[in-house]
Design a protein around this motif. Structure first.
Motif, PDB file in Angstrom:
ATOM      1  N   VAL A  47     -27.158  27.902  -6.569  1.00 37.08           N
ATOM      2  CA  VAL A  47     -25.902  27.174  -6.365  1.00 37.08           C
ATOM      3  C   VAL A  47     -24.795  28.197  -6.196  1.00 37.08           C
ATOM      4  CG1 VAL A  47     -24.371  25.353  -7.165  1.00 37.08           C
ATOM      5  CG2 VAL A  47     -26.772  25.353  -7.870  1.00 37.08           C
ATOM      6  N   GLY A  92     -23.033  30.314  -2.511  1.00 36.95           N
ATOM      7  CA  GLY A  92     -23.539  31.138  -1.406  1.00 36.95           C
ATOM      8  C   GLY A  92     -22.561  32.203  -0.977  1.00 36.95           C
ATOM      9  N   VAL A 144     -21.502  36.413  -2.078  1.00 32.77           N
ATOM     10  CA  VAL A 144     -22.366  37.600  -2.094  1.00 32.77           C
ATOM     11  C   VAL A 144     -23.493  37.518  -3.129  1.00 32.77           C
ATOM     12  CG1 VAL A 144     -20.825  39.271  -1.013  1.00 32.77           C
ATOM     13  CG2 VAL A 144     -20.587  38.793  -3.455  1.00 32.77           C
ATOM     14  N   GLY A 149     -24.908  34.803  -4.680  1.00 37.60           N
ATOM     15  CA  GLY A 149     -25.902  33.762  -4.387  1.00 37.60           C
ATOM     16  C   GLY A 149     -26.767  34.139  -3.197  1.00 37.60           C
ATOM     17  N   PHE A 197     -27.158  26.095  -2.058  1.00 36.18           N
ATOM     18  CA  PHE A 197     -26.030  25.179  -1.841  1.00 36.18           C
ATOM     19  C   PHE A 197     -24.728  25.975  -1.858  1.00 36.18           C
ATOM     20  CE2 PHE A 197     -29.334  22.760  -3.963  1.00 36.18           C
ATOM     21  CZ  PHE A 197     -29.355  21.560  -3.274  1.00 36.18           C
ATOM     22  N   ASP A 198     -23.829  25.669  -0.945  1.00 35.96           N
ATOM     23  CA  ASP A 198     -22.528  26.347  -0.977  1.00 35.96           C
ATOM     24  C   ASP A 198     -21.457  25.459  -0.359  1.00 35.96           C
ATOM     25  OD1 ASP A 198     -20.968  28.810  -1.528  1.00 35.96           O
ATOM     26  OD2 ASP A 198     -20.595  28.669   0.622  1.00 35.96           O
ATOM     27  N   ARG A 207     -14.527  33.535  -3.493  1.00 35.91           N
ATOM     28  CA  ARG A 207     -13.278  33.859  -4.200  1.00 35.91           C
ATOM     29  C   ARG A 207     -12.319  34.667  -3.336  1.00 35.91           C
ATOM     30  NH1 ARG A 207     -13.402  37.725  -9.154  1.00 35.91           N
ATOM     31  NH2 ARG A 207     -11.175  37.943  -9.538  1.00 35.91           N
ATOM     32  N   THR A 209     -21.921  30.420  -8.971  1.00 31.68           N
ATOM     33  CA  THR A 209     -20.786  29.564  -8.609  1.00 31.68           C
ATOM     34  C   THR A 209     -19.438  30.269  -8.712  1.00 31.68           C
ATOM     35  OG1 THR A 209     -21.022  28.690 -10.844  1.00 31.68           O
ATOM     36  CG2 THR A 209     -21.892  27.353  -9.066  1.00 31.68           C
ATOM     37  N   GLY A 210     -19.382  31.449  -9.281  1.00 30.65           N
ATOM     38  CA  GLY A 210     -18.186  32.292  -9.204  1.00 30.65           C
ATOM     39  C   GLY A 210     -16.964  31.769  -9.935  1.00 30.65           C
ATOM     40  N   LEU A 211     -15.827  32.332  -9.562  1.00 34.80           N
ATOM     41  CA  LEU A 211     -14.566  32.125 -10.288  1.00 34.80           C
ATOM     42  C   LEU A 211     -13.461  31.688  -9.339  1.00 34.80           C
ATOM     43  CD1 LEU A 211     -14.645  35.521 -12.209  1.00 34.80           C
ATOM     44  CD2 LEU A 211     -15.438  33.301 -13.067  1.00 34.80           C
ATOM     45  N   CYS A 229     -10.098  47.233  -5.041  1.00 31.82           N
ATOM     46  CA  CYS A 229     -10.377  46.560  -3.762  1.00 31.82           C
ATOM     47  C   CYS A 229      -9.329  46.914  -2.711  1.00 31.82           C
ATOM     48  CB  CYS A 229     -10.382  45.045  -3.948  1.00 31.82           C
ATOM     49  SG  CYS A 229     -11.559  44.475  -5.192  1.00 31.82           S
ATOM     50  N   GLN A 273     -15.620  28.334 -11.404  1.00 30.58           N
ATOM     51  CA  GLN A 273     -15.426  27.335 -10.347  1.00 30.58           C
ATOM     52  C   GLN A 273     -16.176  26.041 -10.631  1.00 30.58           C
ATOM     53  OE1 GLN A 273     -15.560  27.771  -6.205  1.00 30.58           O
ATOM     54  NE2 GLN A 273     -15.191  29.964  -6.168  1.00 30.58           N
ATOM     55  N   SER A 274     -17.164  26.099 -11.524  1.00 30.65           N
ATOM     56  CA  SER A 274     -18.038  24.940 -11.686  1.00 30.65           C
ATOM     57  C   SER A 274     -18.400  24.781 -13.163  1.00 30.65           C
ATOM     58  CB  SER A 274     -19.295  25.180 -10.848  1.00 30.65           C
ATOM     59  OG  SER A 274     -20.422  24.610 -11.435  1.00 30.65           O
ATOM     60  N   GLY A 323     -23.815  37.357 -10.621  1.00 35.64           N
ATOM     61  CA  GLY A 323     -22.505  37.723 -10.077  1.00 35.64           C
ATOM     62  C   GLY A 323     -21.388  37.470 -11.071  1.00 35.64           C
ATOM     63  N   ILE A 379     -19.860  44.234  -4.430  1.00 35.00           N
ATOM     64  CA  ILE A 379     -21.180  44.873  -4.348  1.00 35.00           C
ATOM     65  C   ILE A 379     -21.887  44.848  -5.706  1.00 35.00           C
ATOM     66  CG2 ILE A 379     -20.492  47.290  -4.794  1.00 35.00           C
ATOM     67  CD1 ILE A 379     -22.386  47.858  -2.244  1.00 35.00           C
ATOM     68  N   ALA A 422     -21.562  42.369  -7.830  1.00 34.04           N
ATOM     69  CA  ALA A 422     -22.055  40.984  -7.972  1.00 34.04           C
ATOM     70  C   ALA A 422     -23.386  40.844  -7.245  1.00 34.04           C
ATOM     71  CB  ALA A 422     -21.017  40.008  -7.419  1.00 34.04           C
TER      72      ALA A 422
HETATM   73  C1  LIG Z   1      -8.080  38.023  -2.911  1.00 30.29           C
HETATM   74  C2  LIG Z   1      -9.322  38.757  -3.343  1.00 30.29           C
HETATM   75  C3  LIG Z   1      -9.742  39.876  -2.647  1.00 30.29           C
HETATM   76  C4  LIG Z   1     -10.869  40.575  -3.057  1.00 30.29           C
HETATM   77  N1  LIG Z   1     -11.228  41.695  -2.372  1.00 30.29           N
HETATM   78  C5  LIG Z   1     -12.334  42.375  -2.743  1.00 30.29           C
HETATM   79  C6  LIG Z   1     -12.718  43.569  -2.052  1.00 30.29           C
HETATM   80  O1  LIG Z   1     -12.051  44.003  -1.104  1.00 30.29           O
HETATM   81  N2  LIG Z   1     -13.818  44.237  -2.496  1.00 30.29           N
HETATM   82  C7  LIG Z   1     -14.565  43.788  -3.563  1.00 30.29           C
HETATM   83  O2  LIG Z   1     -15.547  44.431  -3.914  1.00 30.29           O
HETATM   84  N3  LIG Z   1     -14.228  42.657  -4.221  1.00 30.29           N
HETATM   85  C8  LIG Z   1     -13.143  41.949  -3.836  1.00 30.29           C
HETATM   86  N4  LIG Z   1     -12.778  40.816  -4.517  1.00 30.29           N
HETATM   87  C9  LIG Z   1     -13.675  40.335  -5.588  1.00 30.29           C
HETATM   88  C10 LIG Z   1     -14.817  39.524  -4.932  1.00 30.29           C
HETATM   89  O3  LIG Z   1     -14.232  38.424  -4.292  1.00 30.29           O
HETATM   90  C11 LIG Z   1     -15.837  39.084  -5.956  1.00 30.29           C
HETATM   91  O4  LIG Z   1     -16.406  40.224  -6.595  1.00 30.29           O
HETATM   92  C12 LIG Z   1     -16.967  38.313  -5.280  1.00 30.29           C
HETATM   93  O5  LIG Z   1     -16.465  37.282  -4.458  1.00 30.29           O
HETATM   94  C13 LIG Z   1     -17.871  37.707  -6.323  1.00 30.29           C
HETATM   95  O6  LIG Z   1     -18.875  37.012  -5.656  1.00 30.29           O
HETATM   96  P1  LIG Z   1     -19.680  35.848  -6.377  1.00 30.29           P
HETATM   97  O7  LIG Z   1     -20.833  35.558  -5.467  1.00 30.29           O
HETATM   98  O8  LIG Z   1     -19.971  36.202  -7.788  1.00 30.29           O
HETATM   99  O9  LIG Z   1     -18.706  34.571  -6.452  1.00 30.29           O
HETATM  100  P2  LIG Z   1     -17.678  33.887  -5.471  1.00 30.29           P
HETATM  101  O10 LIG Z   1     -17.258  34.769  -4.360  1.00 30.29           O
HETATM  102  O11 LIG Z   1     -16.620  33.298  -6.328  1.00 30.29           O
HETATM  103  O12 LIG Z   1     -18.512  32.712  -4.825  1.00 30.29           O
HETATM  104  C14 LIG Z   1     -18.930  31.558  -5.494  1.00 30.29           C
HETATM  105  C15 LIG Z   1     -19.480  30.605  -4.434  1.00 30.29           C
HETATM  106  O13 LIG Z   1     -20.040  29.462  -5.090  1.00 30.29           O
HETATM  107  C16 LIG Z   1     -19.645  28.294  -4.395  1.00 30.29           C
HETATM  108  N5  LIG Z   1     -19.683  27.199  -5.371  1.00 30.29           N
HETATM  109  C17 LIG Z   1     -19.051  27.124  -6.578  1.00 30.29           C
HETATM  110  N6  LIG Z   1     -19.381  25.975  -7.205  1.00 30.29           N
HETATM  111  C18 LIG Z   1     -20.222  25.313  -6.370  1.00 30.29           C
HETATM  112  C19 LIG Z   1     -20.913  24.057  -6.453  1.00 30.29           C
HETATM  113  N7  LIG Z   1     -20.804  23.272  -7.538  1.00 30.29           N
HETATM  114  N8  LIG Z   1     -21.696  23.661  -5.416  1.00 30.29           N
HETATM  115  C20 LIG Z   1     -21.827  24.473  -4.302  1.00 30.29           C
HETATM  116  N9  LIG Z   1     -21.210  25.674  -4.179  1.00 30.29           N
HETATM  117  C21 LIG Z   1     -20.421  26.085  -5.202  1.00 30.29           C
HETATM  118  C22 LIG Z   1     -18.250  28.603  -3.859  1.00 30.29           C
HETATM  119  O14 LIG Z   1     -17.946  27.786  -2.757  1.00 30.29           O
HETATM  120  C23 LIG Z   1     -18.398  30.089  -3.479  1.00 30.29           C
HETATM  121  O15 LIG Z   1     -18.851  30.235  -2.144  1.00 30.29           O
HETATM  122  C24 LIG Z   1     -11.634  40.122  -4.159  1.00 30.29           C
HETATM  123  C25 LIG Z   1     -11.218  38.981  -4.861  1.00 30.29           C
HETATM  124  C26 LIG Z   1     -10.077  38.312  -4.462  1.00 30.29           C
HETATM  125  C27 LIG Z   1      -9.640  37.102  -5.244  1.00 30.29           C
END
Ligand SMILES: Cc1cc2nc3c(=O)[nH]c(=O)nc-3n(C[C@H](O)[C@H](O)[C@H](O)COP(=O)(O)OP(=O)(O)OC[C@H]3O[C@@H](n4cnc5c(N)ncnc54)[C@H](O)[C@@H]3O)c2cc1C
Length: 291
Positions: free
Chosen positions: A8, A10, A12, A14, A31-32, A37, A102-104, A128, A223-224, A255, A265, A267
């Motif tokens: 759950v 999608g 980086v 997931g 699922f995404d 974020r 599902t991230g933040l 970043c 986020q969830s 992540g 990277i 995550a």
């Molecule tokens: C403005 C900004 C800029 C950034 N720039 C950088 C950068 O340049 N370099 C870097 O290394 N890091 C950067 N980051 C940090 C980076 O975004 C995070 O480290 C990364 O996105 C974490 O990935 P993740 O997969 O853990 O979660 P997330 O990116 O938060 O993804 C979670 C995913 O889960 C999905 N989701 C959540 N709940 C559900 C549900 N119930 N059903 C279906 N789907 C769901 C969401 O739609 C989302 O696609 C930045 C962050 C921000 C806020």
């Protein structure tokens, strides 16, 4: 069971979990709902092997990669996940294991204009986005009510530029905090902030501070609530894991869902390690009872 694993989320983490599991010949559904974020940002920096792609571009390549290994991608939000005999039902699919990716989301300081520039003129993480504005005037906007964090972020930012001003938005600082900031060469303004317009910060008295980039302190939230629904332990807004495993058998978190401070990277890297654990646990279950 329809699939071995439901992932759950999608972004980086997931996608990397799905990639590792797909390549291990597991049947995976991902699922995404498209709320990565960093989706407001122009580029992903500090990610080895790619030259600062747009967030959507990086995830688009990831989607192509997982599809090549038979991962089924559903562009939908999962609102329910529950345990059933022998596994779980997630998004209407019966699966043996669940990976929460599902991230933040980021709560921004309540200052007019900050949300408008988020991800472009307004960012949070110097690792970043610091390099691109090194040695230039920068403003660190604090989170009102959390002066410790505001000071810590300004001190961190001061390693990228000698021209950093911390705006506390009304928080007063202790003499010790002021001394530390002075030692790091950080200027301090404790007035309330009227608004942030682009990279210009307007103080309540009417003075305007121009910067190359505005950095802000954020508060992060899951986020969830699927982790809680499945019975996973959540402490300080992070799902508690050991090597990706939660306290609920066959439920994993990867992540930033489990380690909020991870760069993209990191995550992805943590997710690949956790995906190997998922595969090994499935293998144990595959072989159990076969003598
Ligand atoms: C403005 C900004 C800029 C950034 N720039 C950088 C950068 O340049 N370099 C870097 O290394 N890091 C950067 N980051 C940090 C980076 O975004 C995070 O480290 C990364 O996105 C974490 O990935 P993740 O997969 O853990 O979660 P997330 O990116 O938060 O993804 C979670 C995913 O889960 C999905 N989701 C959540 N709940 C559900 C549900 N119930 N059903 C279906 N789907 C769901 C969401 O739609 C989302 O696609 C930045 C962050 C921000 C806020």
């Amino acid at each position: 069971m329809d699939f071995d694993v439901a992932v759950v989320g999608g972004s980086v983490a997931g996608l990397q979990a799905a990639l590792t599991l797909g390549r291990a010949r597991r049947r995976v559904v991902l699922f995404d709902d498209g709320r990565a974020r960093n989706r407001a940002a122009e580029h992903v920096h500090n990610y080895l092997g790619v030259l600062n792609p747009a967030p959507g571009e990086l995830l688009g390549v990831g989607r192509e990669q997982v599809a090549a290994y038979g991962v089924a991608v559903r562009e939908s939000r999962v609102t329910d996940a529950r345990a059933v005999d022998g596994g779980f039902v997630v998004g209407g699919e019966r699966v043996r294991a669940v990976v929460l990716a599902t991230g933040l989301w980021d709560e921004l300081p309540e200052v007019p204009g900050i949300a408008d520039g988020w991800g472009r003129s307004v960012v949070a993480c110097p690792h970043c986005h610091g390099w691109e504005v090194r040695d230039q005037p920068l403003v660190q906007v604090g989170m009102r009510g959390f002066p410790e964090r505001s000071v810590a972020r300004a001190l961190l930012l001061s390693r990228w530029s000698d021209e950093v001003v911390l705006c506390t938005d009304g928080d007063e600082l202790t003499s010790e905090q002021l001394q530390r900031l002075a030692a790091a060469g950080v200027g301090v303004r404790c007035e309330r902030i009227a608004e942030v317009r682009g990279t210009e910060v307007a103080l309540a008295g009417g003075e305007r501070l121009s910067a190359r980039r505005v950095f802000v302190v954020v508060r992060q939230h899951q986020q969830s609530n699927l982790a809680e629904r499945l019975g996973c332990e959540v402490v300080d807004g992070a799902v508690v894991t050991v090597g990706g495993r939660t306290n609920v058998p066959m439920v994993y978190a990867v992540g930033t869902t489990t380690e909020p401070a991870l760069l993209a990277i990191g995550a992805a890297g943590q997710a690949s390690t956790a995906a190997v654990a998922v595969h090994n646990d499935l293998l144990d279950s595959d072989l159990r009872g076969r003598g």
